[in-house]
Scaffold this motif. Structure first.
Motif, PDB file in Angstrom:
ATOM      1  N   LEU A  85       0.829  -1.213   0.000  1.00  0.00           N
ATOM      2  CA  LEU A  85       0.000   0.000   0.000  1.00  0.00           C
ATOM      3  C   LEU A  85       0.861   1.260   0.000  1.00  0.00           C
ATOM      4  CD1 LEU A  85      -2.960  -0.751   2.444  1.00  0.00           C
ATOM      5  CD2 LEU A  85      -3.092  -0.324  -0.009  1.00  0.00           C
ATOM      6  N   GLU A  88       2.284   1.932  -3.341  1.00  0.00           N
ATOM      7  CA  GLU A  88       1.304   2.499  -4.262  1.00  0.00           C
ATOM      8  C   GLU A  88       1.067   3.981  -3.986  1.00  0.00           C
ATOM      9  OE1 GLU A  88      -1.931   0.544  -5.926  1.00  0.00           O
ATOM     10  OE2 GLU A  88      -1.484  -1.416  -5.065  1.00  0.00           O
ATOM     11  N   ILE A 145      -5.819   5.676  -3.627  1.00  0.00           N
ATOM     12  CA  ILE A 145      -5.657   4.299  -3.143  1.00  0.00           C
ATOM     13  C   ILE A 145      -6.903   3.842  -2.392  1.00  0.00           C
ATOM     14  CG2 ILE A 145      -4.290   2.791  -1.647  1.00  0.00           C
ATOM     15  CD1 ILE A 145      -2.960   3.774  -4.311  1.00  0.00           C
ATOM     16  N   LYS A 148      -9.450   3.093  -4.991  1.00  0.00           N
ATOM     17  CA  LYS A 148      -9.049   1.925  -5.790  1.00  0.00           C
ATOM     18  C   LYS A 148      -9.455   0.623  -5.109  1.00  0.00           C
ATOM     19  CE  LYS A 148      -4.968  -0.494  -7.593  1.00  0.00           C
ATOM     20  NZ  LYS A 148      -3.491  -0.438  -7.803  1.00  0.00           N
TER      21      LYS A 148
END
Length: 236
Positions: A85, A88, A145, A148
């Motif tokens: 994470l 990203e 994120i 997403k």
């Protein structure tokens, strides 16, 4: 509300609120000096956290149950989830999935066990400057994120650090000498280098921040425009 609008809301909240302004926030007690550090924590704070400027706190606490990102009590599996994470978020912040490590945003991270035995990750962003363009870009990266993976908004939280020593204690509040290390590594501290084997690159990061500043006017127009669509009634 779309991603840009929600990111702009995060940006506004960051500008308006510090943890000490929210009495029920557990961070407030640490910032106000109501808790004292033990010897181990004091060493970390004095020799590590207080040596650099850490003006942003990002808290990531994965949900108990959520498809691909189910939290686990296993140290190594959970750390890998958080590592992915954070990578990203870095990629979104640097606008690069292939070369994000050329201009990464540096941080000091604290991987801490929760009361339920699962894990959460605190990120203290390391930067000597704090332009609005940096704050918004990080808010947008986080929101991207969240959207997403379909996370609830509170899974990733971003706040200003107004009292660095208190927040440093907050992020290592469960760090003790007597941790049970028979099953895992225990609460640990991480950086770009320990988590990704990536070194800080101040020169390239500075160039990226300059780019964000140059494009800030267009960015704020876009983010503010989307935000107003969802927050201003047609009658106004």
């Amino acid at each position: 509300m779309n991603t840009e609008a929600k990111a702009f809301q995060r940006f506004i909240n960051f500008q308006l609120l510090g943890s000490e302004d929210i009495p029920e926030d557990p961070k407030a007690a640490f910032q106000c000096g109501k808790y004292k550090s033990n010897k181990n924590q004091r060493a970390w704070i004095e020799e590590y956290f207080m040596k650099v400027k850490l003006p942003i706190l990002v808290t990531i606490k994965l949900p108990e149950w959520r498809d691909r990102h189910v939290t686990t009590k296993n140290y190594y599996a959970s750390l890998e989830q958080y590592r992915n994470l954070i990578r990203e978020i870095e990629q979104e912040f640097t606008n690069s999935k292939n070369h994000w490590n050329d201009k990464p945003l540096p941080f000091i991270g604290s991987f801490q066990k929760t009361k339920s035995g699962t894990w959460m990750f605190y990120i203290l962003v390391k930067t000597d400057v704090l332009p609005n363009s940096l704050i918004y870009k990080l808010c947008l990266s986080i929101q991207t994120i969240i959207d997403k993976f379909g996370f609830d908004e509170e899974v990733i939280d971003i706040r200003p650090v107004t009292k660095q020593e208190g927040i440093s204690l907050f992020v290592i509040k469960t760090q003790t000498y007597k941790e049970d290390l028979t099953h895992d590594e225990g609460n640990t501290i991480h950086t770009l280098e320990t988590l990704f084997k990536v070194k800080e690159n101040p020169k390239q990061l500075s160039k990226h921040l300059q780019y964000l500043e140059k494009t800030w006017s267009n960015t704020v127009k876009s983010g503010l425009g989307e935000f107003l669509k969802f927050n201003v009634s047609d009658d106004i």
